[in-house]
Design an enzyme around this catalytic site. Sequence first.
Site, PDB file in Angstrom:
ATOM      1  N   LYS A 183      -0.120  -0.277  -0.990  1.00 40.56           N
ATOM      2  CA  LYS A 183       0.971   0.701  -0.995  1.00 40.56           C
ATOM      3  C   LYS A 183       2.151   0.181  -0.144  1.00 40.56           C
ATOM      4  O   LYS A 183       2.049  -0.847   0.512  1.00 40.56           O
ATOM      5  CB  LYS A 183       0.457   2.054  -0.490  1.00 40.56           C
ATOM      6  CG  LYS A 183      -0.732   2.585  -1.315  1.00 40.56           C
ATOM      7  CD  LYS A 183      -0.344   2.906  -2.729  1.00 40.56           C
ATOM      8  CE  LYS A 183      -1.424   3.159  -3.740  1.00 40.56           C
ATOM      9  NZ  LYS A 183      -2.711   3.629  -3.549  1.00 40.56           N
TER      10      LYS A 183
HETATM   11  C1  LIG Z   1      -3.727   4.570  -4.194  1.00 45.09           C
HETATM   12  C2  LIG Z   1      -3.721   5.810  -4.999  1.00 45.09           C
HETATM   13  C3  LIG Z   1      -4.608   6.864  -4.765  1.00 45.09           C
HETATM   14  C4  LIG Z   1      -5.743   6.781  -3.797  1.00 45.09           C
HETATM   15  O1  LIG Z   1      -5.433   6.353  -2.531  1.00 45.09           O
HETATM   16  P1  LIG Z   1      -6.578   5.637  -1.637  1.00 45.09           P
HETATM   17  O2  LIG Z   1      -5.953   5.542  -0.309  1.00 45.09           O
HETATM   18  O3  LIG Z   1      -6.863   4.325  -2.288  1.00 45.09           O
HETATM   19  O4  LIG Z   1      -7.761   6.542  -1.649  1.00 45.09           O
HETATM   20  C5  LIG Z   1      -4.465   8.012  -5.503  1.00 45.09           C
HETATM   21  N1  LIG Z   1      -3.525   8.129  -6.447  1.00 45.09           N
HETATM   22  C6  LIG Z   1      -2.665   7.144  -6.723  1.00 45.09           C
HETATM   23  C7  LIG Z   1      -1.619   7.352  -7.755  1.00 45.09           C
HETATM   24  C8  LIG Z   1      -2.736   5.945  -6.019  1.00 45.09           C
HETATM   25  O5  LIG Z   1      -1.896   4.968  -6.322  1.00 45.09           O
END
Ligand SMILES: *Cc1c(COP(=O)(O)O)cnc(C)c1O
Length: 378
Positions: A182
């Site tokens: 992210k």
């Molecule tokens: C990364 C992501 C998640 C989950 O986040 P985590 O920290 O990996 O649990 C949920 N929804 C979307 C759209 C994502 O990109």
Amino acid sequence: MDFLPFTRPSLDEETIAGVVEVLRSGWITSGPNVKRFEALLSERCGGRPVRALNSGTGALELALEIAGVGPGDEVITTPLTWVATANVIVRARATPVFVDIDPRTRLIDLDRVEAAITPRTKAIMPVDLAGFAVDRDRLYDIAKRHGLRVIEDAAQSIGTTWRGREIGSFGDLVCFSFHPNKNMTTTEGGALVLNDEAEALRCERLRLQGVERLPGGEMEVEVAGAKMNLTDVAARIGIGQLARLDEFNARRRALAQRYLARFDADLGCELPPGDTPDTNWHMFQPLLPLDRLAMTRAQFIDAMQAAGIGVGVHYPALHLFKLYRALGHREGEFPHAERVGAGIVTLPLFPAMADADVDRVCDTVRDILAPRLRPAHR
Ligand SMILES: *Cc1c(COP(=O)(O)O)cnc(C)c1O
């Protein structure tokens, strides 16, 4: 030439030294760094309460629980997202109700949301795919008129703004992820933005076994909470990352503009909308012109890999996974999501990339696609 991954976190020496300090401090799990991280996040979110969690998925799970979503309820969402979005609805024993995407934005088509509302609909869960904001005016207008909760899956959109207001600083429940892919990371981690202190207190209990701390070291438990607290080690990384989020996102925007300027339009790829200055450019994702290409997506990705460039797939339409087929979903149900999910590729985009890296990616994509491209038929 060095291998260019599709993403890579930027962790600076100050942050690494800060982590070492936490490790030496004698307190490594949730403590003062989590509190500080939450205060900084809250500042960014216009003073709204924010609670840190050990994943974005955890934030979605607790948001569903706090919104009162449970067995028999329906939650409207998009089939073009990371599978976590729908999985958490299934795990809450509720039903994900998918509506197709708008093929231009690749986001949930709000024109189709109202038709999907039933007496059992409890919430809408929009996803800001690639960092592009779902239209918050229309979203909250629909939610308000139908008395629905909104759980924003903003895992990819920290730093994105909607009409000048940052995602998380307004709205209902907003979920961030700090997974390493992210725009900012805590290794693993997430955060939930809540409406008031009462919700924040529920979140605090739900994230750690339901425990309520009482004076004199006593405790009480009224609800079977989860185990979703963030560690101070992770929170310290988040503090270092948050301080640089605007800089990271500015660099992503510049790189994305370079992609848009350099990408060969004759290759027939559909590009992400370039007229969206408010996105954090979480990902740069062309759509391969598969109907004109003598090559599969897998072959394209392999060819890029052989040229030293990593390419991701975010995401195949999730209603076609076995789990969702078993729930009754099938091919042809969401044609836009299926087409985009089949052809989408994520090209390298991260703050430490050089301008020349973008040029190299564009040149390599052209060298691979151009000889395998059939002329367009009209
Ligand atoms: C990364 C992501 C998640 C989950 O986040 P985590 O920290 O990996 O649990 C949920 N929804 C979307 C759209 C994502 O990109």
